[in-house]
Write a protein that holds these residues in place. Sequence first.
Motif: not given
Length: 318
Positions: A117, A119, A164, A166
């Motif tokens: 992943d 994200n 990165n 979030t």
Amino acid sequence: MIKTIEEQILKYKTIIIHRHQRPDPDALGSQIGLKKLIQALDPTKHVYAVGEVEDSLGFLGEMDQIEDDKYNGALVLVLDTANQERISDDRYQLGDKLIKIDHHPPEDQYGDWNWVDTNMSSTSEMIVALIEASSVFEKGFTSEVALPLYAGIVGDTGRFMYNNTTKATHLRTGKLVEAGIDQPKFYSALHRKALKTTRLEGYVLQHFIYHDQGVGEMRLTNDILAQFDLTANESSQLVNVFSSVEGLKAWVFFVEDEDKIRVRLRSKGPIINELAKEYNGGGHPMASGATVYSFEEADQLVKKLKLLSAEFNEKTSR
């Protein structure tokens, strides 16, 4: 995939966890955090974390020294490692089944199962997500599990300064803080430097090169490392030491290590992982590693990095 990982971890009696060579806080944090989680769930399981020792991060946990026969019928997990070539301890293929858990771009889809992943800020954040998604794993969540995972997220987000980071990253980090970790003690251990490392830090600040395109460059030869009585691994603590210099867009550390030169690339804007791939490496868009075999090759890499930075400067100035 999370359900499959849960099923496999619950199924196997012996579990061996690998990560990449020259580990950073995320590699070790996710590895140690997952090990402690599984042990908390079922103390009868045999859970091992393997790979070379990184003394500067020893406060996160110790590595296990195991014989080859431990891999017989074992589940192997490889964390935070995009390419098989970078896996620390090449016995990872000796187990019964192999699971890859990683947040880097999926360049090498090895293993029986892949959970990738990009994200996620870090593999440590992925382990927190694993805990969140599983009522079984939540039962093993303790402060001892939380601390190494916190270290991994802090390391790969640059203390939450990188893009990165979030909202989900902050929420998951909040869960780790709620678990009761000692943040001041952690940061004290993370940023502790030996006197010889501090001396080298001063040398780097005096001698790094600043190029007009906003590129910083430092070369640590074998002679310099010997002068300060440091290894190539130990010098990794200094990769961001001049990152706050005004106008800096990207920087590179070349660290001589026997017959090769390790390359540590960092950026505040230009995408650098494709450049790293050209030189036997890879990684994140803003943080990558590579290898060159001569300082002439290093010159070529710097030239390309300067072009990337110049293009980024032109694009952002429009």
